[in-house]
Design a protein around this motif. Structure first.
Motif, mmCIF file in Angstrom:
data_model
loop_
_atom_site.group_PDB
_atom_site.id
_atom_site.type_symbol
_atom_site.label_atom_id
_atom_site.label_comp_id
_atom_site.label_asym_id
_atom_site.label_seq_id
_atom_site.Cartn_x
_atom_site.Cartn_y
_atom_site.Cartn_z
ATOM 1 N N ASN A 1 -39.120 -68.844 -29.704
ATOM 2 C CA ASN A 1 -38.568 -69.748 -30.706
ATOM 3 C C ASN A 1 -37.115 -69.375 -31.006
ATOM 4 O O ASN A 1 -36.660 -68.272 -30.691
ATOM 5 C CB ASN A 1 -39.387 -69.655 -32.004
ATOM 6 C CG ASN A 1 -40.719 -70.352 -31.904
ATOM 7 O OD1 ASN A 1 -40.807 -71.573 -31.877
ATOM 8 N ND2 ASN A 1 -41.796 -69.561 -31.840
ATOM 9 N N GLY A 2 -36.419 -70.296 -31.666
ATOM 10 C CA GLY A 2 -35.083 -69.989 -32.152
ATOM 11 C C GLY A 2 -33.966 -70.622 -31.342
ATOM 12 O O GLY A 2 -34.198 -71.306 -30.344
ATOM 13 N N VAL A 3 -32.743 -70.375 -31.837
ATOM 14 C CA VAL A 3 -31.543 -70.943 -31.219
ATOM 15 C C VAL A 3 -31.072 -70.048 -30.083
ATOM 16 O O VAL A 3 -30.913 -68.831 -30.255
ATOM 17 C CB VAL A 3 -30.421 -71.110 -32.255
ATOM 18 C CG1 VAL A 3 -29.159 -71.650 -31.593
ATOM 19 C CG2 VAL A 3 -30.864 -72.026 -33.390
ATOM 20 N N LYS A 4 -30.845 -70.650 -28.929
ATOM 21 C CA LYS A 4 -30.314 -69.950 -27.763
ATOM 22 C C LYS A 4 -29.038 -70.656 -27.318
ATOM 23 O O LYS A 4 -28.913 -71.871 -27.462
ATOM 24 C CB LYS A 4 -31.344 -69.946 -26.630
ATOM 25 C CG LYS A 4 -32.668 -69.331 -27.059
ATOM 26 C CD LYS A 4 -33.819 -69.717 -26.162
ATOM 27 C CE LYS A 4 -35.154 -69.324 -26.779
ATOM 28 N NZ LYS A 4 -36.307 -69.717 -25.961
ATOM 29 N N VAL A 5 -28.117 -69.896 -26.790
ATOM 30 C CA VAL A 5 -26.841 -70.434 -26.326
ATOM 31 C C VAL A 5 -26.850 -70.470 -24.807
ATOM 32 O O VAL A 5 -27.238 -69.492 -24.156
ATOM 33 C CB VAL A 5 -25.677 -69.565 -26.837
ATOM 34 C CG1 VAL A 5 -24.343 -70.063 -26.292
ATOM 35 C CG2 VAL A 5 -25.654 -69.547 -28.364
ATOM 36 N N VAL A 6 -26.439 -71.586 -24.242
ATOM 37 C CA VAL A 6 -26.396 -71.705 -22.785
ATOM 38 C C VAL A 6 -25.475 -70.631 -22.210
ATOM 39 O O VAL A 6 -24.312 -70.496 -22.608
ATOM 40 C CB VAL A 6 -25.927 -73.108 -22.361
ATOM 41 C CG1 VAL A 6 -25.679 -73.159 -20.849
ATOM 42 C CG2 VAL A 6 -26.967 -74.151 -22.762
#
Length: 421
Positions: free
Chosen positions: A284-289
Motif C-alpha cells: 500500500n501507499g504512494v510510490k514514485v515512478v
C-alpha cells in the motif's frame, strides 16, 4: 600573492594591530608565526592616528581553523566597525567589544579563499580613518562533496531531491551547517519544504505537498570552503535543475481491481488491473515512478520464488516503482482476471494495450498510489521513494533546522533484484 612586509616602525596613519590567533579551546599546530595580512591604506587613513599591522612575510596563508582578531592599541583610539568579506561575497560574522578595543570573528573562516577586511577607526581627537586589509586562507585538506539527484531533466510532481554526501555527518552542529547551505527553490513556489536526514550520508528534500505542476526546481549548495566540522570543509557542488510536468497519478484500488489515472486532478482513464494475490500482496501507499523498461525478463528464482509459484516470463512495457521488483506492466496471461481478482506476485498487471498507454503517459517522478491491499505499507526509504508516505510533521522531525536533532536509523539495504510479477 604579494604581501606587505612586517612593519617594524610605527606608521603615521592608523591605530590598529591585526592578527589571527588560535582559539582558546582549539588544538594548535605549534606554529608560532603570525598569519598573513597585506595592508593597503585608504585615502582617509592618512588623516588618522597610528597603525601597526603584524603578519609574516612571504606567501604563508592563514589557517581557517583559527579566528580573526583586530585590536586597537591601548590609548590610541577605538575601532568603530569591521567588515570581512570573502571572494564569494560572504560576510564573516564577528563581535566588537563595547569599548571598541577589540573585534573578533564569531564564525569559522572559509578555506581556500581571499578575505578583504575593512576596519573603521576613530582617534582620541575624533579623527576617523579606514584601513583595508586582505589575506588568503589555506585550502582544505579534507572536503565534503555533495551530489544532488536525480539527474537534470523532466520529472513528475512526486520526484524528491536527494543529496548524497561523501563523508558521514553525524552531529547536530555539522548537520545544521549542511542544511543551511543546501538550497532548493521552486518556481512557482511550493508550500513548505524541508530536508530529511535519511542517514549520515543521505538527505531527501520535498515540499509539504507535491511539487506544483509545470514548475522549475533548482538545488544549489553554498558549502564551498565552509567549515562543516573539525578540519572538514565543503567542496564546490554542481547545481541541479529539474523541470516538473503535469500532475500525473494512478490510484490502484486492489479491492475493486481497477486503476484510475488522473492528470492535474481530472480523471482520464479507468483500467482493469490485477495486483498481488494472498501471500504476495502489493504494498500500500504512494510510490514514485523510478524508471521504465520496454522489456524485462522476469524470473521467480531471482526473488526467491520457486516451485509451483515459479515463473520465467518476458514482460513488456514495465514501469518500475520499487527497487525490490514492483512494476506496472503488461500481463497478457492474466487478462481474464484483470478487473476481477488479484493473481500476481506483487506487480500491477494489465493488458498489453493498457500497459503501452501507461508506459507512454507516465514518466519518472509520477505517482502510483496503491489502496485497499492486504499488503504492508511501502517503505519510507531504501526501496525507492516512499517519501510521501511520511506525515509532514514527522518529515520536519527529520530536519535539524526545522525540528532539532533526529538520529533515525539507516534504511534497509535493498538489493536491486530482478522483479517479481
Amino acid at each position: 600573492m604579494n604581501h606587505t612586509p612586517r612593519f617594524r616602525t610605527v606608521l603615521s596613519c592608523a591605530l590598529l594591530a591585526m592578527s589571527l590567533v588560535a582559539g582558546a579551546t582549539a588544538c594548535g599546530d605549534g606554529d608560532s608565526k603570525r598569519h598573513p595580512l597585506s595592508a593597503k591604506p585608504s585615502s582617509s587613513a592618512a588623516a588618522a592616528a597610528k597603525i601597526v599591522f603584524s603578519g609574516p612575510t612571504g606567501k604563508t596563508k592563514a589557517d581557517p581553523n583559527k579566528p580573526l582578531e583586530v585590536t586597537a592599541r591601548t590609548g590610541d583610539g577605538r575601532i568603530t566597525d569591521v567588515t570581512a568579506i570573502d571572494t564569494k561575497g560572504h560576510y564573516l560574522a564577528g563581535e566588537l567589544a563595547a569599548d571598541g578595543t577589540r573585534w573578533h570573528s564569531t564564525a569559522a573562516l572559509a578555506a581556500g579563499t581571499r578575505y578583504t577586511v575593512k576596519v573603521a577607526t576613530e582617534s582620541k581627537k575624533g579623527t576617523s580613518g579606514v584601513r583595508t586589509l586582505s589575506f588568503d586562507t589555506r585550502p582544505a585538506k579534507k572536503k565534503l562533496e555533495v551530489e544532488f539527484g536525480p539527474e537534470a531533466g523532466e520529472y513528475g510532481v512526486g520526484q524528491p531531491i536527494t543529496a548524497t554526501l561523501s563523508e558521514p555527518v553525524k552531529s547536530k552542529a555539522a548537520r545544521d551547517v549542511v542544511e543551511r547551505a543546501l538550497k532548493v527553490r521552486s518556481t512557482p513556489s511550493a508550500e513548505g519544504g524541508a530536508w530529511y536526514w535519511v542517514d549520515d550520508t543521505e538527505l531527501h528534500y520535498r515540499p509539504k505537498e507535491y511539487w506544483p505542476a509545470n514548475s522549475v526546481i533548482t538545488a544549489t549548495s553554498n558549502l564551498d570552503g565552509v567549515r562543516v566540522s573539525n578540519k572538514l570543509y565543503g567542496a564546490a557542488t554542481k547545481p541541479l535543475k529539474l523541470e516538473i510536468g503535469d500532475r500525473v497519478e494512478a490510484i490502484v484500488d486492489a479491492s475493486s481491481h481497477y486503476m484510475t489515472v488522473l492528470v492535474n486532478g481530472e480523471e482520464i482513464n479507468n483500467i482493469p488491473i490485477t495486483t498481488g494475490k494472498p501471500g504476495f500482496s502489493t504494498r500500500n501507499g504512494v510510490k514514485v515512478v523510478l524508471g521504465q523498461e520496454y522489456y524485462v525478463q522476469m524470473r521467480g528464482t531471482s526473488v526467491g520464488i520457486g516451485g509451483s509459484e515459479g515463473y520465467n516470463l518476458p514482460v513488456y512495457y514495465a514501469t518500475r516503482v520499487t527497487w525490490s521488483g514492483e512494476y506496472v506492466h503488461a500481463a497478457p496471461w492474466s487478462v481474464g482476471s484483470q478487473g476481477v481478482a488479484n493473481v500476481s506476485h506483487g506487480c500491477v498487471g494489465m493488458s498489453t494495450a493498457n500497459a503501452a498507454w501507461f508506459f507512454e503517459t507516465f514518466r519518472q517522478g509520477d505517482l502510483v498510489e496503491v489502496i485497499n491491499s492486504a499488503g504492508d505499507y511501502m517503505e519510507d526509504f531504501g526501496n525507492g521513494f516512499g517519501d510521501w508516505n511520511v506525515d509532514w510533521e514527522d518529515w520536519r522531525e527529520g530536519s535539524v533546522l526545522q525540528a532539532g536533532t533526529r538520529e533515525g536509523s539507516s534504511p534497509a539495504d535493498y538489493a536491486r533484484l530482478r522483479p517479481s510479477i
